[in-house]
Scaffold this motif. Sequence first.
Motif: not given
Lengths: 369, 63, 166
Positions: C24, C26-28, C30-32, C34-35
């Motif tokens: 969660v 990491l994705l926050k 690097f992913a969520w 920016p997305i």
Amino acid sequence: MHRITLVKILTLLFLTVTISVKAQHDTPEKETVHVESSDSEKGSLRTEIKEYINHHLLDSYDFSLFSYTNDTGEHIYWSAPLPVILFDGGLKVFSSSKFHHGETVANVSGNYYKVFHNKIYKTNAEGTINLDDHHHPTNAKPLDFSITKNVTVIFLVGLLMFFMFSRMAKSYKKNGLMPKGMGRLLEPIVLYIRDDIAIPNIGKKHYKKYMSYLLTVFFFVWIINLLGLTPLGVNVTNNIAVTLALALITYILTTFTANKNYWKHIFWMPGVPVPMKFILAPIELLGTIIKPFSLMIRLYANITAGHIVLMSIIGLMFIFKSWIGSPLSFGLAFALALLELLVAALQAYIFTMLSALYFGMAVEEHDDH
Amino acid sequence: MNIPEIVGAGLIVIGAGLGIGRIGGSAMDAIARQPEASGKIQTAMLIAAALIEGIGFAALFAA
Amino acid sequence: MDKLIEQFSLGLFFWQLILFVGLVLLLKKFAWGPILNSVSEREEGIKSALDEAENARKEMQNLNADNARILKEARAERDILLKEAREMKDAIITEAKDEAQVQANKVVEQAQATIQSEKQAAIADLKNQVAELSINIAEKVVRGELSDKNKQTKLVEDLLKEVTIS
């Protein structure tokens, strides 16, 4: 035209043969002779299938794809050993190949361990497992933090998700705020979670802080459920430990982000007479625990039930020793697999949706009614 | 598993099935009456069904 | 329930918790993050573009309305001018007509007066000439008459007769 008549004839043939086979089966005289042998054989087969299903549902210490017995009666395993990590008077790390797929006792620096029903027990050098009346082992259990098959799969799925979504995030930068490749497929889902799950349930003001969790949990559960349907034989969400961890995070997030209004509604429900407030407080408090508990049970039970039914139907193939078994089992299994595909997404959706609902309750702001 | 547990499990399944069936039927009625609100109805239906299902499963495990 | 508790594996729970929370976070990062940022940025962009278009449309509408108004005003002004001109023309024409009438009347009157006076003069002249002529004739007649005594007497008598009658 020809083809249709052919199909019709074949169907007719199929039906007649089926009926005749059934009729043959139903004749009592023939049965009497075979009853004992086939019954006992079927019984053992049934238990074997049951065992197999149970085994499939459980975690394991090595990553096995399949196993078979070759002509010389030797068990051949297609599997990769995984590290076993135990806390038993100090940290002990060794490879699961020492267990030889649960067949032998592992000797690690003077301690002996054996796998029994997919759990590691401390034993003596011979590997005796003492059972009590309820068939539960009485041997000591070391603290087990092994990298099991499920942990490996969780890790791999995490890695996959990380690469998938960080790539998607990067493609936005490069492509002028438009996703590229996989992102095109994933973006509607992300937007769906934001616009149809998070915002309506949590509200425009607070939804942002929960988005990371909701998105991660949705994709994690979905991908892992889908992986469970592949022939890899991985089965993560039917472990109560996994769903408990997920539900616990939801519970913790709900509890620690809750505002005064939420607690007020639990401990001192506004708008009801004072005696009722005392009665309602424990009920409401229990409710906060039941909510994540039901989340945990729902995901676990749905996936487990799906797997049991699917595997039982596949097992039918071996129980029916006639040629009807295979197509019947195949058809049913195919239909059920399609249903399971739906369930895989549906459970992920429900988990996310209900989590969002609980978060929404926690941050809800309204006047006392 | 012995007899009472099996009977209990059966009762639970019957109850949960009836409940979910009713939800589904009502949702269908509602959608037929107001097709433009089908998205919202579906969401509400799923949540209600999920809640019943959760209770059903909890009871099943207790049985 | 017992089966569930029995099946529970602390190790799996531990790893799931650690890995999932890590995922969660990491994705926050690097992913969520920016997305979602990109998506909302894009949506903002689309929204502002739409707003701009809407504004432009409104402005255009205003402009059109202005144009129409100006055109209408111009038309009205032209109408007024034309009306005024027409009125002026009419006024001038009537005035001219009146003037002409007056003039004509005057001329006619003068002509009539002149004619009258001429007539009077002519009549007077004629009277004079008739008188002269008659005197001349009378002279000649008198001369002829007076040459004879009888005739003279007769004449006188006649005259006297006449006088008495008239």
